[in-house]
Motif scaffolding. Structure first.
Motif, PDB file in Angstrom:
ATOM      1  N   UNK A  92     133.056 144.503  10.860  1.00  0.00           N
ATOM      2  CA  UNK A  92     134.250 143.747  11.248  1.00  0.00           C
ATOM      3  C   UNK A  92     133.969 142.252  11.243  1.00  0.00           C
ATOM      4  N   UNK A  93     132.808 141.863  11.767  1.00  0.00           N
ATOM      5  CA  UNK A  93     132.448 140.440  11.762  1.00  0.00           C
ATOM      6  C   UNK A  93     132.339 139.914  10.332  1.00  0.00           C
ATOM      7  N   UNK A  94     131.771 140.729   9.435  1.00  0.00           N
ATOM      8  CA  UNK A  94     131.700 140.334   8.025  1.00  0.00           C
ATOM      9  C   UNK A  94     133.098 140.100   7.460  1.00  0.00           C
ATOM     10  N   UNK A  95     134.018 141.024   7.752  1.00  0.00           N
ATOM     11  CA  UNK A  95     135.374 140.887   7.210  1.00  0.00           C
ATOM     12  C   UNK A  95     136.055 139.629   7.738  1.00  0.00           C
ATOM     13  N   UNK A  96     135.831 139.313   9.006  1.00  0.00           N
ATOM     14  CA  UNK A  96     136.426 138.088   9.563  1.00  0.00           C
ATOM     15  C   UNK A  96     135.871 136.863   8.858  1.00  0.00           C
ATOM     16  N   UNK A  97     134.561 136.788   8.712  1.00  0.00           N
ATOM     17  CA  UNK A  97     133.957 135.650   8.023  1.00  0.00           C
ATOM     18  C   UNK A  97     134.459 135.545   6.585  1.00  0.00           C
ATOM     19  N   UNK A  98     134.596 136.690   5.932  1.00  0.00           N
ATOM     20  CA  UNK A  98     135.030 136.706   4.538  1.00  0.00           C
ATOM     21  C   UNK A  98     136.482 136.256   4.379  1.00  0.00           C
ATOM     22  N   UNK A  99     137.271 136.396   5.439  1.00  0.00           N
ATOM     23  CA  UNK A  99     138.685 136.025   5.352  1.00  0.00           C
ATOM     24  C   UNK A  99     138.954 134.582   5.757  1.00  0.00           C
ATOM     25  N   UNK A 100     137.923 133.868   6.207  1.00  0.00           N
ATOM     26  CA  UNK A 100     138.099 132.472   6.626  1.00  0.00           C
ATOM     27  C   UNK A 100     137.982 131.574   5.398  1.00  0.00           C
ATOM     28  N   UNK A 101     139.118 131.090   4.922  1.00  0.00           N
ATOM     29  CA  UNK A 101     139.129 130.199   3.759  1.00  0.00           C
ATOM     30  C   UNK A 101     139.214 128.748   4.231  1.00  0.00           C
ATOM     31  N   UNK A 102     139.446 127.828   3.294  1.00  0.00           N
ATOM     32  CA  UNK A 102     139.481 126.399   3.636  1.00  0.00           C
ATOM     33  C   UNK A 102     140.592 126.098   4.635  1.00  0.00           C
ATOM     34  N   UNK A 103     141.738 126.734   4.483  1.00  0.00           N
ATOM     35  CA  UNK A 103     142.845 126.498   5.416  1.00  0.00           C
ATOM     36  C   UNK A 103     142.492 126.997   6.812  1.00  0.00           C
ATOM     37  N   UNK A 104     141.828 128.158   6.879  1.00  0.00           N
ATOM     38  CA  UNK A 104     141.431 128.686   8.180  1.00  0.00           C
ATOM     39  C   UNK A 104     140.379 127.801   8.840  1.00  0.00           C
ATOM     40  N   UNK A 105     139.458 127.257   8.049  1.00  0.00           N
ATOM     41  CA  UNK A 105     138.460 126.340   8.610  1.00  0.00           C
ATOM     42  C   UNK A 105     139.146 125.103   9.181  1.00  0.00           C
ATOM     43  N   UNK A 106     140.162 124.601   8.491  1.00  0.00           N
ATOM     44  CA  UNK A 106     140.904 123.445   9.001  1.00  0.00           C
ATOM     45  C   UNK A 106     141.560 123.778  10.340  1.00  0.00           C
ATOM     46  N   UNK A 107     142.091 125.000  10.465  1.00  0.00           N
ATOM     47  CA  UNK A 107     142.699 125.393  11.743  1.00  0.00           C
ATOM     48  C   UNK A 107     141.641 125.536  12.836  1.00  0.00           C
ATOM     49  N   UNK A 108     140.463 126.060  12.469  1.00  0.00           N
ATOM     50  CA  UNK A 108     139.384 126.159  13.450  1.00  0.00           C
ATOM     51  C   UNK A 108     138.955 124.775  13.935  1.00  0.00           C
ATOM     52  N   UNK A 109     138.910 123.832  13.028  1.00  0.00           N
ATOM     53  CA  UNK A 109     138.549 122.469  13.431  1.00  0.00           C
ATOM     54  C   UNK A 109     139.594 121.895  14.378  1.00  0.00           C
ATOM     55  N   UNK A 110     140.855 122.169  14.098  1.00  0.00           N
ATOM     56  CA  UNK A 110     141.896 121.730  15.017  1.00  0.00           C
ATOM     57  C   UNK A 110     141.751 122.376  16.380  1.00  0.00           C
ATOM     58  N   UNK A 111     141.384 123.665  16.400  1.00  0.00           N
ATOM     59  CA  UNK A 111     141.173 124.365  17.665  1.00  0.00           C
ATOM     60  C   UNK A 111     139.986 123.776  18.424  1.00  0.00           C
ATOM     61  N   UNK A 112     138.930 123.427  17.706  1.00  0.00           N
ATOM     62  CA  UNK A 112     137.775 122.797  18.357  1.00  0.00           C
ATOM     63  C   UNK A 112     138.160 121.463  18.974  1.00  0.00           C
ATOM     64  N   UNK A 113     139.005 120.702  18.289  1.00  0.00           N
ATOM     65  CA  UNK A 113     139.436 119.403  18.821  1.00  0.00           C
ATOM     66  C   UNK A 113     140.242 119.581  20.100  1.00  0.00           C
ATOM     67  N   UNK A 114     141.106 120.593  20.129  1.00  0.00           N
ATOM     68  CA  UNK A 114     141.904 120.865  21.337  1.00  0.00           C
ATOM     69  C   UNK A 114     140.986 121.230  22.498  1.00  0.00           C
ATOM     70  N   UNK A 115     140.020 122.110  22.249  1.00  0.00           N
ATOM     71  CA  UNK A 115     139.090 122.514  23.303  1.00  0.00           C
ATOM     72  C   UNK A 115     138.216 121.344  23.748  1.00  0.00           C
ATOM     73  N   UNK A 116     137.812 120.491  22.811  1.00  0.00           N
ATOM     74  CA  UNK A 116     136.974 119.346  23.160  1.00  0.00           C
ATOM     75  C   UNK A 116     137.721 118.389  24.100  1.00  0.00           C
ATOM     76  N   UNK A 117     138.991 118.189  23.810  1.00  0.00           N
ATOM     77  CA  UNK A 117     139.771 117.300  24.669  1.00  0.00           C
ATOM     78  C   UNK A 117     139.819 117.834  26.094  1.00  0.00           C
TER      79      UNK A 117
END
Length: 470
Positions: free
Chosen positions: A96-121
């Motif tokens: 399952x972890x492999x499938x999640x990593x495999x499904x994270x494309x450039x757009x998903x990475x951009x969303x993760x970065x946005x999520x990190x910024x929200x949590x950092x604030x």
């Protein structure tokens, strides 16, 4: 032969109950929830969920980040969390972890970065409300105002064929990621995974990493505090420094301090300096360093650096070489090892010797990268480049969790400790789980030397202010 051991004799069995290992790593998992990182990740990756009853991809990503911060090196190390459901709850399987990593494309990475910024604030707000302002970076016994961003590249060696892994300029084979760390707290603000053959001084990559790092900084700090960007000589390019200068037009008070190449014109300028132009260099503690001197050569470089922003200053440092130092022919003749930096810092920003010492503190990024390689991006798990890009983003997230733990939950030496020491003393401790009065208790060994610090950290975690959900 007579036995001289003083250790007690043991009878070993595997029937223990209620015993868990890596108990302190629950701090990281709970901190991801307290800072809103887990909920933000769940929202960011909600579109990747294939069925309602399965694991939320965002939660899987958080568990991977916790595993990496805990010292895991491969997806299979997720078993440390998964096999202790009493402590960490339900954790996804390796496939399952492999499938999640495999499904994270450039757009998903951009969303993760946005999520990190929200949590950092939120993490920074929690720091301000519970402990005061963010830690301040220092150099030579003096505080550096505002925030300090250190950008540097490193080689990630691959021992098998992986997509985009290529020979590197160091004659190794692998990747050449470019990373940005916040010197104030050690947080990993941004990083891009690049092929091994990627150039060290590629301006476009430096701009991408810097912009991504600035996007991680809350608006209050990005537009309200001075920011210093430090790099080695790879950052001394017209496009990158001009981009830094252009950020001021957008309300970001940012300045640069970068290594500069030494060419014939620089060498001639150094030889023209009178003895009175040199000032004693200072150590990291502010004391004078024997055999080292600093001078400014800006006025002697006619036409040098004309492609760099106006008002760029050039500062040279010379020092008696230590044994084994690699010297150029010019250094050998002069009897000194020379280094030059370019900066647009003003005269009012500090003495010449301190500005030079402030740049040398950029070397701390080497420690960030070294410990980061022990926290996830030292090894990449897949032959596929996209999966390794996602892995890098989660490794940076794990580094952030460790930094937030230090600045929100720990005191004294542990608040300054490297990840390896934190793992040995806090994260990897064993404990017992007991239940009474409808409550689950985590009981840490009474005589564990750092039991008090760990229990206090859990208490501080429970007391962290949470955002209002009403």
């Amino acid at each position: 032969m007579k036995s001289t051991t003083s250790r007690p004799r043991l009878v070993v069995s595997s029937d223990g109950r209620g015993v868990v290992g890596h108990a302190g790593s629950r701090l990281l998992a709970d901190l991801a929830e307290a800072t809103g990182l887990e909920s933000a990740f769940i929202d960011a990756l909600a579109g990747l969920r294939q069925r309602a009853g399965g694991h939320a991809p965002g939660r899987v990503a958080v568990d991977l980040a916790v595993m990496l911060a805990d010292g895991g090196e491969a997806i299979s190390d997720l078993a440390v969390l998964r096999d202790q459901a009493e402590l960490f709850g339900p954790v996804a399987s390796d496939p399952t972890a492999w499938r999640v990593l495999n499904s994270i494309d450039a757009a998903a990475i951009a969303r993760l970065r946005g999520a990190r910024a929200v949590a950092r604030e939120l993490a920074w707000v929690q720091r301000a409300e519970t402990r005061g302002a963010l830690p301040q970076a220092e150099a030579a016994g003096r505080v550096i105002p505002g925030l300090v961003l250190d950008i540097d590249a490193s080689i990630g060696i691959c021992y098998s064929e992986k997509e985009n892994a290529t020979p590197t300029w160091k004659k190794t084979f692998g990747y050449h990621p470019l990373l940005c760390f916040l010197d104030n707290t050690g947080e990993a603000l941004s990083g891009v995974l690049r092929p091994g053959r990627a150039g060290s001084n590629t301006a476009a990559d430096h701009i991408e990493v810097l912009d991504a790092a600035l996007a991680q900084i809350p608006d209050e700090h990005r537009h309200g505090a001075p920011i210093l960007v430090r790099t080695d000589t790879a950052g001394c390019t017209h496009a990158f420094l001009a981009h830094i200068r252009s950020l001021r037009d957008r309300g970001v008070d940012v300045r640069f301090s970068v290594g500069a190449p030494i060419d014939e014109q620089v060498r001639q300028a150094i030889t023209k300096l009178p003895a009175t132009a040199w000032y004693p260099a200072i150590e990291a503690d502010g004391q004078v360093r024997d055999g080292a001197e600093v001078a400014e050569i800006t006025g002697l470089l006619y036409g040098y650096g004309t492609n760099l922003p106006a008002d760029t200053r050039f500062i040279v440092r010379r020092e008696r070489p230590h044994p084994g130092a690699q010297l150029s022919l010019f250094d050998t003749i002069e009897g000194y090892r020379h280094q030059v930096i370019a900066t647009d810092s003003r005269l009012s920003d500090g003495p010449l010797t301190w500005i030079e010492a402030r740049h040398r503190a950029h070397a701390r990024v080497e420690d960030r990268i070294r410990t980061g390689k022990d926290s996830g991006f030292g090894r990449f798990p897949s032959r596929e480049y996209a999966i390794n890009q996602a892995w890098l983003e989660l490794a940076l997230t794990g580094i952030d969790l460790t930094c937030w733990m230090r600045m929100l939950l720990l005191d004294g030496a542990l608040a300054r400790a490297e990840p390896k020491k934190i793992r040995y003393r806090l994260l990897h401790v064993a404990a017992r789980i007991t239940r009474s009065a409808r409550r689950t208790r985590l009981r840490i060994a009474e005589h564990w030397p750092w039991a008090k610090q760990l229990t206090e950290a859990f208490d501080r975690l429970a007391a962290l202010p949470r955002p209002c959900t009403c």
